[in-house]
Design an enzyme around this catalytic site. Structure first.
Site, PDB file in Angstrom:
ATOM      1  N   ALA A  39      48.353  39.655  54.848  1.00  0.00           N
ATOM      2  CA  ALA A  39      49.720  40.189  54.859  1.00  0.00           C
ATOM      3  C   ALA A  39      49.783  41.469  55.694  1.00  0.00           C
ATOM      4  CB  ALA A  39      50.170  40.466  53.432  1.00  0.00           C
ATOM      5  N   LYS A 126      48.517  24.111  53.775  1.00  0.00           N
ATOM      6  CA  LYS A 126      47.838  24.960  54.752  1.00  0.00           C
ATOM      7  C   LYS A 126      46.517  25.403  54.136  1.00  0.00           C
ATOM      8  CE  LYS A 126      48.418  28.750  57.990  1.00  0.00           C
ATOM      9  NZ  LYS A 126      47.064  29.236  57.900  1.00  0.00           N
ATOM     10  N   CYS A 437      37.731  56.190  22.041  1.00  0.00           N
ATOM     11  CA  CYS A 437      38.132  57.511  21.560  1.00  0.00           C
ATOM     12  C   CYS A 437      37.771  57.558  20.086  1.00  0.00           C
ATOM     13  CB  CYS A 437      39.644  57.676  21.734  1.00  0.00           C
ATOM     14  SG  CYS A 437      40.315  58.990  20.696  1.00  0.00           S
TER      15      CYS A 437
END
Ligand code: IVH
Length: 685
Positions: A39, A126, A437
């Site tokens: 892209a 494709k 945590c």
């Protein structure tokens, strides 16, 4: 209007673009190691094309727009293509407009008038691999060549001969004296995954993606290595031929090639007009992830070969074909920061904050980095350019970095020592991938997640208690634990920003209604680590009530089907924690109740979308009462049985409706079954 002379900035930009694109072409075609996504390449390419269109004087002979990308690698003998191997134009508009634009051009180029019938096209996949030309002489594979720069490719015959599905001899008694079959070498996804699993076992580097792996394998100097890569081939066209008359259409050609034993993919369709092309595009896109190999779009071609000849070519592309691409699933962007997120159980997930990028049909700004080891394995750093991937609805992730683009001084990620939300220590236990945590419910992040989980649909199902509200309640000090929810008044809520009186009352009512629940839902709602819905149901069934579960020893817990040592320990630890016992006492004091053994009524809406039919006389429930109960649970009660009926409730003297339900294979239950369903026992099956 006379053409405007290019500005110095435009001249400079065109030259930068030419240089960049040439570099990308080299890395893609020659090294098989691209550093930008398709892209990104396309967008640079289009920018250069646009500049050159506006200022034709800027076009240079060596501009990437004037030729096909590759250059032959000098280690391979050159092969001159007597019919050039060209590229095809890419349509990037990913909607029906993409198909329409192609059709408009074709009709114009064929000189068709408005009323003329729709053009016959063939739509194909494709394939995302490496273009190859296979030259058969008298039916024998003589030369296999890569595309190269389109004019001269590389002789990769020895490598291609190792590809199992490419025939060395055509399966016909009358082969053409000369025929070049063109198509794509690719690697199937499953084969690629297996190859990487093998690389892992051997302690070798993983391959990046099937396309580059396939391309790299074909262009190996040692055919023995190619032979070990599971390559495949699909044909899609012809190059030079002699002594052969092709069929009249592309579809006919594909069939003929297949009949000669050449692999041809079967997902092609002959259609008329642009709407049908777009339909093919959408149908294939929907199946894209389920296909056994990668595709990056579909290709539309004019089906008749005589019309293809008539249309001919422009510089680098045939006029009769176009590639209609899917939105990219991978894109390149920059990591702006690496932050950590705290989950319900305190699990710390590192997140990459990204420069916004359009990928897979959406703009993303975050990607999960999973955990510390994963970041180390991929060596992802703030400032890095990374390839991100988004497939379907899954959370976007970082596939890899682009090491060539790492800014100087980028530092490796270090897990913070303290939780960003509450300042408690972050700990990572021996043998665990995940850091946590240690703040428990002191940590607002964990509190928030615990509340959201408690209220979620499959837990206490409290409508209206979403992200924003929970956030506000915690920030305003209105709730610290889930038990505090039951003390909220409509006034408490109405005092919050953007909360109307009516919705405040609704939320308080929903919280109130959640007091009556099932034991399974309650156990699930507690948010015990590793206890999902199914386990919660098993525990509810096994122990019948909360007290025996709370007292259970590890050995007793291990008696529950599907409960193993990790789960047993997690459950025991949860109830051993004084704070958790206090929260449970708070919930009981607040009036939360479940019926031991028999679960309490389902919450409204549990049967939403389902259609029931009542027939015959039920033993105790009047028909109206049964109807009201069903409707209260969200079901529709219909008068007649059809294929859309979910379930028929039958009593004494049921007649034709019961027969019809049986004939259609629709579920039939009696009054007891109905009561069980309304009581939520459907959940326990
Ligand atoms: S037809 C004259 N059909 O996509 C060129 N190409 O940039 C005709 N590709 O180089 C090409 N699937 O390697 C055609 N069904 C298909 C294809 C296909 C993949 C590749 C091919 C070509 C590139 C287009």
């Amino acid at each position: 209007m006379a053409a405007r002379a290019p500005t110095p900035a435009e001249i400079e930009r065109a030259s930068v673009l030419r240089r960049e694109l040439a570099g990308h072409d080299y890395r893609y075609y020659v090294l098989d190691q691209p550093t930008v996504s398709d892209a990104e390449y396309d967008s640079l390419f289009r920018e250069l094309e646009a500049l050159e269109r506006e200022h034709p004087g800027l076009v240079t002979a060596d501009s990437p727009t004037q030729r096909v990308g590759g250059h032959a690698r000098t280690e391979f003998a050159p092969v001159r293509h007597r019919v050039p191997m060209l590229s095809i134009r890419t349509e990037t508009d990913t909607t029906i407009a993409g198909a329409q634009a192609f059709d408009v051009r074709i009709r114009r180029d064929l000189g068709l008038l408005d009323g003329a019938p729709a053009v016959e096209y063939i739509a194909e996949l494709k394939f995302d691999g490496l273009a190859i030309s296979l030259r058969y002489e008298a039916g024998r594979l003589a030369v296999a060549a890569t595309r190269g720069d389109g004019e001269v490719g590389e002789d990769v015959t020895r490598n291609v001969r190792t590809i199992a599905t490419i025939p060395h001899r055509l399966a016909t008694r009358t082969p053409p004296p000369v025929i070049e079959v063109r198509g794509e070498v690719y690697m199937a996804r499953a084969d690629f995954d297996a190859l990487n699993a093998e690389q892992d076992r051997q302690g070798e580097k993983r391959f990046i993606n099937p396309r580059n792996t396939a391309a790299g394998a074909v262009r190996q100097l040692d055919p023995a290595i190619t032979a070990r890569r599971p390559l495949r081939f699909f044909a899609y066209g012809l190059g030079e031929f002699d002594g052969y008359t092709p069929p009249a259409t592309q579809a006919g050609l594909l069939q003929e090639l297949a009949s000669w034993g050449i692999p041809v993919n079967e997902d092609w369709r002959v259609v008329h007009g642009p709407a049908a092309l777009a339909e093919f595009y959408a149908a294939i896109e929907a199946r894209r992830d389920a296909l056994p190999f990668g595709i990056d779009g579909v290709v539309y071609k004019v089906n008749r070969l005589d019309l293809q000849d008539l249309l001919g070519f422009v510089t680098r592309e045939p006029r009769w074909a176009v590639a209609h691409k899917f939105p990219a699933e991978e894109a390149t962007t920059q990591v702006l920061a690496i932050e950590v997120q705290v989950g319900r159980t305190g699990a710390i997930t590192p997140i990459a904050r990204l420069a916004p990028v359009f990928v897979g049909g959406a703009t993303i700004t975050n990607a999960t980095l999973h955990n510390e080891d994963e970041i180390r394995r991929k060596d992802i750093r703030t400032g890095d350019w990374v390839v991100v991937r988004r497939a379907g609805d899954v959370i976007p992730e970082v596939v890899r970095t682009v090491p060539e683009r790492r800014p100087a001084g980028a530092k490796p990620f270090a897990m913070p020592a303290r939780c960003p939300e509450c300042g408690s220590a972050i700990v990572r236990e021996e043998g665990e991938a995940v850091a946590r945590c240690s703040g428990g419910l002191v940590c607002p992040a964990q509190r928030r997640q615990a509340l959201l989980h408690f209220a979620s649909r499959h837990a206490m199902d409290i409508d209206g208690l979403g992200d924003r509200l929970v956030e506000q309640l915690i920030a305003g000090g209105k709730v610290a634990t889930v038990a505090d929810l039951y003390r909220l008044t409509p006034e408490d809520l109405a005092a919050l920003e953007r909360m109307g009186e009516k919705s405040a009352a609704n939320v308080v009512a929903a919280i109130g209604a959640s007091r009556n629940t099932t034991l399974a839902r309650f156990i699930f709602a507690l948010g015990i680590r590793h206890v999902g819905e199914a386990t919660a149901r098993d525990l509810a069934r096994h122990f019948g009530d909360l007290a025996p579960l709370q007292r259970a020893t590890i050995d007793e817990l291990l008696e529950v089907p599907d409960v193993g040592p990790v789960l047993a320990e997690s459950i025991r630890d949860f109830f051993a924690e004084a704070h958790n016992r206090e929260v449970i006492r708070g919930l009981l004091r607040a009036g939360v109740r479940w019926t031991p053994g028999t679960p309490s009524p389902r919450t409204a809406g549990a049967l939403a979308g389902q259609t029931f039919v009542l027939t015959g006389t039920l033993p105790t429930l009047a028909r109206d009462a049964a109807k009201a109960l069903l409707e209260a649970a969200g079901a529709t009660v219909a008068g007649s049985v059809s294929k859309k009926t979910t379930c028929v409730v039958a009593g004494a003297d049921a007649g034709s409706k019961l027969e019809r339900a049986r004939a259609l294979g629709i579920r039939v239950i009696d009054e007891n079954g109905l009561r069980a369903l309304l009581a939520g026992e459907g959940e326990h099956t």
